[in-house]
Design an enzyme around this catalytic site. Structure first.
Site, mmCIF file in Angstrom:
data_model
loop_
_atom_site.group_PDB
_atom_site.id
_atom_site.type_symbol
_atom_site.label_atom_id
_atom_site.label_comp_id
_atom_site.label_asym_id
_atom_site.label_seq_id
_atom_site.Cartn_x
_atom_site.Cartn_y
_atom_site.Cartn_z
ATOM 1 N N GLY A 147 0.804 -1.224 0.000
ATOM 2 C CA GLY A 147 0.000 0.000 0.000
ATOM 3 C C GLY A 147 0.836 1.273 0.000
ATOM 4 O O GLY A 147 0.399 2.304 0.506
ATOM 5 N N ASN A 167 1.522 3.038 -2.565
ATOM 6 C CA ASN A 167 0.791 3.999 -3.409
ATOM 7 C C ASN A 167 -0.373 4.617 -2.636
ATOM 8 O O ASN A 167 -0.646 5.808 -2.773
ATOM 9 C CB ASN A 167 0.291 3.319 -4.688
ATOM 10 C CG ASN A 167 1.381 3.239 -5.742
ATOM 11 O OD1 ASN A 167 1.792 4.256 -6.295
ATOM 12 N ND2 ASN A 167 1.867 2.035 -5.993
ATOM 13 N N ILE A 194 -7.907 -9.303 -11.528
ATOM 14 C CA ILE A 194 -8.541 -8.725 -12.720
ATOM 15 C C ILE A 194 -10.052 -8.750 -12.511
ATOM 16 O O ILE A 194 -10.626 -9.767 -12.143
ATOM 17 C CB ILE A 194 -8.122 -9.501 -13.977
ATOM 18 C CG1 ILE A 194 -6.589 -9.398 -14.058
ATOM 19 C CG2 ILE A 194 -8.834 -8.969 -15.220
ATOM 20 C CD1 ILE A 194 -5.956 -9.372 -15.383
ATOM 21 N N LEU A 195 -10.672 -7.588 -12.706
ATOM 22 C CA LEU A 195 -12.116 -7.477 -12.490
ATOM 23 C C LEU A 195 -12.837 -7.734 -13.810
ATOM 24 O O LEU A 195 -12.301 -7.458 -14.881
ATOM 25 C CB LEU A 195 -12.426 -6.083 -11.946
ATOM 26 C CG LEU A 195 -11.736 -5.817 -10.595
ATOM 27 C CD1 LEU A 195 -11.600 -4.330 -10.334
ATOM 28 C CD2 LEU A 195 -12.488 -6.507 -9.471
ATOM 29 N N ASN A 207 -6.104 2.838 -12.698
ATOM 30 C CA ASN A 207 -5.090 1.884 -12.249
ATOM 31 C C ASN A 207 -3.716 2.507 -12.453
ATOM 32 O O ASN A 207 -3.523 3.310 -13.362
ATOM 33 C CB ASN A 207 -5.204 0.608 -13.098
ATOM 34 C CG ASN A 207 -4.161 -0.435 -12.735
ATOM 35 O OD1 ASN A 207 -3.950 -0.744 -11.559
ATOM 36 N ND2 ASN A 207 -3.486 -0.979 -13.736
ATOM 37 N N HIS A 248 0.102 1.448 -13.371
ATOM 38 C CA HIS A 248 0.879 0.316 -13.917
ATOM 39 C C HIS A 248 2.349 0.728 -13.992
ATOM 40 O O HIS A 248 2.661 1.816 -14.470
ATOM 41 C CB HIS A 248 0.351 -0.057 -15.308
ATOM 42 C CG HIS A 248 1.091 -1.206 -15.903
ATOM 43 N ND1 HIS A 248 0.841 -2.516 -15.516
ATOM 44 C CD2 HIS A 248 2.109 -1.261 -16.793
ATOM 45 C CE1 HIS A 248 1.671 -3.312 -16.157
ATOM 46 N NE2 HIS A 248 2.438 -2.575 -16.944
HETATM 47 C C1 GRF Z 1 3.215 -1.117 -7.683
HETATM 48 O O1 GRF Z 1 4.389 -1.352 -8.398
HETATM 49 C C2 GRF Z 1 2.066 -1.073 -8.651
HETATM 50 O O2 GRF Z 1 2.345 -0.414 -9.838
HETATM 51 C C3 GRF Z 1 1.871 -2.518 -8.878
HETATM 52 O O3 GRF Z 1 2.042 -3.130 -7.611
HETATM 53 C C4 GRF Z 1 2.855 -2.291 -6.809
HETATM 54 C C5 GRF Z 1 2.038 -1.882 -5.620
HETATM 55 O O4 GRF Z 1 2.783 -1.479 -4.561
HETATM 56 N N1 GRF Z 1 0.652 -2.821 -9.562
HETATM 57 P P1 GRF Z 1 2.069 -0.894 -3.256
HETATM 58 O O5 GRF Z 1 1.152 -1.976 -2.688
HETATM 59 O O6 GRF Z 1 1.319 0.353 -3.598
HETATM 60 O O7 GRF Z 1 3.212 -0.617 -2.313
#
Ligand code: GRF
Length: 200
Positions: A12, A14, A93-94, A108, A110
């Protein structure tokens, strides 16, 4: 006000970047209404609770099949009157039922510059391993809308990150998060919230 739900599966970081932006007063038109994980051990759930954000683990093992699990997810999002679903490291995947329910309301992040190193199978370290194998000199991250394909929806923001000669998949993953994902994901949310406010 844009009511967002952040969907996670892991650390988490992000999510934390979004919380930090909110806490410094940079996302006045955004309300982080809830955080949902499909893994009970996801550290992101703790980050949410520490910031008094309602947090839920909705686990597939508690439902008879994927369809019922996804319906439970939709129900929770409706309950919180969510305007935007933010997939932040959500490793599931939803299907169309979900995508149609939240048409143009799912984004999302990526960890590559789409259309490179994306689509089926390109998640986690696999993305960075493929980028290094190809020998690209620049990679990065993309925030995009989610449609019924995998990583095919409209691009909102991208940020490039230099690939270093010394990089392995782990170091590249880490730098792309720090230099790109943690910036463009909150920025995209803020942009969508501000647009909503201006269109009132
Ligand atoms: C990130 O690299 C994101 O792009 C990918 O998974 C990772 C998530 O990291 N889909 P976090 O859980 O936000 O630390």
């Amino acid at each position: 006000m844009l009511n967002i739900a952040v969907l996670i599966s892991g650390s988490g970081s992000n999510l934390q970047a979004i919380i930090d932006k909110k806490n410094i007063g940079d996302m006045k038109n955004v309300n982080i209404a809830c955080v949902i994980s499909n893994k009970s051990s996801a550290y992101g759930l703790i980050r949410a609770k520490e910031n008094n954000i309602p947090a839920f683990a909705i686990l597939k093992k508690d439902y008879e099949n994927f369809d019922l699990w996804q319906k439970a997810l939709i129900k929770k999002l409706r309950e919180y009157k969510i305007d935007l679903v933010v997939l932040a490291g959500f490793l599931t995947i939803l299907t169309d039922e979900f995508i149609n329910e939240f048409d143009k309301k799912i984004i999302n992040v990526h960890p590559s510059l789409i259309p490179s190193f994306c689509g089926e199978g390109y998640y986690g370290l696999a993305v960075h391993t493929a980028a290094l194998k190809k020998g690209v000199k620049v990679s990065g991250a993309t925030v995009h809308y989610v449609d019924s394909g995998v990583d095919t929806g409209e691009i909102i923001l991208q940020k490039a990150v230099e690939v270093l000669k010394t990089d392995d998949a782990h170091s590249l993953q880490q730098r792309i998060m720090q230099e790109a994902e943690w910036h463009i994901l909150p920025m995209a949310i803020k942009q969508i919230a501000d647009e909503k406010e201006n269109n009132k």
